[in-house]
Design an enzyme around this catalytic site. Structure first.
Site, PDB file in Angstrom:
ATOM      1  N   LYS A  12       0.861  -1.146   0.157  1.00 55.68           N
ATOM      2  CA  LYS A  12      -0.114   0.071   0.069  1.00 55.68           C
ATOM      3  C   LYS A  12       0.712   1.371   0.106  1.00 55.68           C
ATOM      4  CE  LYS A  12      -3.939  -2.519   2.123  1.00 55.68           C
ATOM      5  NZ  LYS A  12      -4.677  -2.733   3.340  1.00 55.68           N
ATOM      6  N   GLN A  28      -4.997  -1.216   9.399  1.00 53.97           N
ATOM      7  CA  GLN A  28      -4.971  -2.480   9.066  1.00 53.97           C
ATOM      8  C   GLN A  28      -5.516  -3.605   9.872  1.00 53.97           C
ATOM      9  OE1 GLN A  28      -4.091  -3.380   5.885  1.00 53.97           O
ATOM     10  NE2 GLN A  28      -4.413  -5.591   5.981  1.00 53.97           N
ATOM     11  N   ASP A  74     -11.086   3.110   4.139  1.00 55.97           N
ATOM     12  CA  ASP A  74     -11.683   1.826   4.158  1.00 55.97           C
ATOM     13  C   ASP A  74     -13.145   1.750   4.059  1.00 55.97           C
ATOM     14  OD1 ASP A  74     -10.042  -0.258   4.345  1.00 55.97           O
ATOM     15  OD2 ASP A  74      -9.506  -0.046   6.319  1.00 55.97           O
TER      16      ASP A  74
HETATM   17  N1  GUN Z   1      -7.382  -6.518   6.358  1.00 56.18           N
HETATM   18  C1  GUN Z   1      -7.875  -7.246   5.281  1.00 56.18           C
HETATM   19  N2  GUN Z   1      -8.655  -6.781   4.352  1.00 56.18           N
HETATM   20  C2  GUN Z   1      -8.334  -5.160   4.721  1.00 56.18           C
HETATM   21  C3  GUN Z   1      -9.059  -4.238   4.336  1.00 56.18           C
HETATM   22  O1  GUN Z   1      -9.403  -3.852   3.375  1.00 56.18           O
HETATM   23  N3  GUN Z   1      -8.765  -3.130   5.248  1.00 56.18           N
HETATM   24  C4  GUN Z   1      -8.167  -3.082   6.122  1.00 56.18           C
HETATM   25  N4  GUN Z   1      -7.903  -1.767   6.756  1.00 56.18           N
HETATM   26  N5  GUN Z   1      -7.638  -3.971   7.086  1.00 56.18           N
HETATM   27  C5  GUN Z   1      -7.834  -5.287   6.039  1.00 56.18           C
END
Ligand code: GUN
Length: 298
Positions: A65, A109, A132
């Protein structure tokens, strides 16, 4: 070889939907939008990425990311915190990021360590910076069909479907899985796109029969290879959200989806691979949400 096996062998294989290529095109468009924001505002759009603990898969995702943000002209503010970080320390960091004018998007995350309440953390994020799309404010707006920040994985699936099928109106969509991250927002997005939507899950009766009704099948069950040929309507478009790490006989890690690719390919019309399908779209949509949040805040 039996007669029935021969006929399966002779069928044309499904088109493989190239998520990697589509995500690359999307990132190029996002980079143009990020540069235009920077020209107007005198700063790049900013994304804070918060990781608590040492889950290896989460570290891989977070590094990807941060790298892809930088390649698209988005400033990233990574915060890698020790697994012993307390809930109040994390909430204090989020309050600081909410107040930081350089930060347009905040991603924490998941999963978080057990001693931290995930909902408390999600609800502490300023909804205008919630890239998100997990904050109840954005969840509610998505349900009401209003403009909102939308969860990245289902948004990526929707873009792949629209690229492949165009207008989705009237199509029958079946979603396997009812998580807050994928299944539920996917259902809402497809409903907003005028599909007829069914959500099935581990307690549903006769899953194969439900799935065989689907023109669009989105699978986010977290069970490697669970979707076989008997789940597929001929010609269906199948989106595999599963990312399961398996070890082969030599102990090497291998990624597989929730769909048995080899079994489904002769029956489906189009199918996403794992890796290289939905995964790259998730990060591209995170970058898209960040530029969109930056534009909305300016
Ligand atoms: N963990 C797995 N998928 C995601 C996501 O789309 N966003 C976040 N913040 N954590 C995740």
């Amino acid at each position: 070889m039996t007669k029935s096996m021969e006929s399966v062998e002779e069928r044309p294989k499904a088109t493989v939907i190239d998520g990697r290529a589509f995500a690359q095109t999307l990132r190029a468009e996002i980079a143009v939008n990020a540069a235009s924001f920077a020209d107007r505002q005198g700063r790049q759009p900013g994304l804070a990425v918060v990781l608590v603990g040492d889950d290896p898969a989460s570290h891989v995702y977070v590094s990807a990311k941060v790298r892809q943000a930088s390649e698209a002209g988005i400033a990233s503010f990574p915060h890698r915190l020790d697994s012993s970080t307390s809930e109040s320390e994390l909430l204090a960091l989020i309050a600081a990021l909410n107040a930081d004018e350089r930060v347009d998007g905040i991603l924490v995350q998941l999963p978080l360590p057990n001693h931290i309440d995930e909902n408390m953390v999600i609800e502490a994020i300023d909804p205008a910076k919630d890239v998100d799309g997990f904050h109840p404010y954005n969840v509610g707006r998505l349900h009401a069909g209003k403009p909102s920040l939308v969860p990245c994985t289902p948004l990526g699936c929707l873009l792949l479907l629209q690229e492949r099928l165009g207008d989705l109106s009237g199509l029958k969509a079946v979603i396997v899985g009812r998580s807050n991250i994928v299944g539920k927002p996917m259902a809402q997005l497809l409903l907003n796109a005028h599909c007829t939507v069914t959500v099935v899950h581990s307690r549903s009766r006769d899953l194969p029969k439900e799935c065989r009704q689907a023109d669009i099948l989105v699978v986010a069950a977290g069970r490697p290879g669970m979707i076989g040929a008997d789940y597929i309507k001929p010609g269906a478009t199948v989106i595999d959200v599963g990312i399961n790490r398996l070890e082969d006989d030599a102990g090497r890690a291998r990624l597989v989806g929730d769909v048995d690719f080899a079994a489904v390919s002769p029956i489906a019309g189009a199918l996403t691979p794992v890796p290289g399908g939905v995964g790259p779209m998730t990060i591209a949509c995170l970058l898209r949400n960040t530029v969109s949040a930056a534009n909305s805040r300016s």
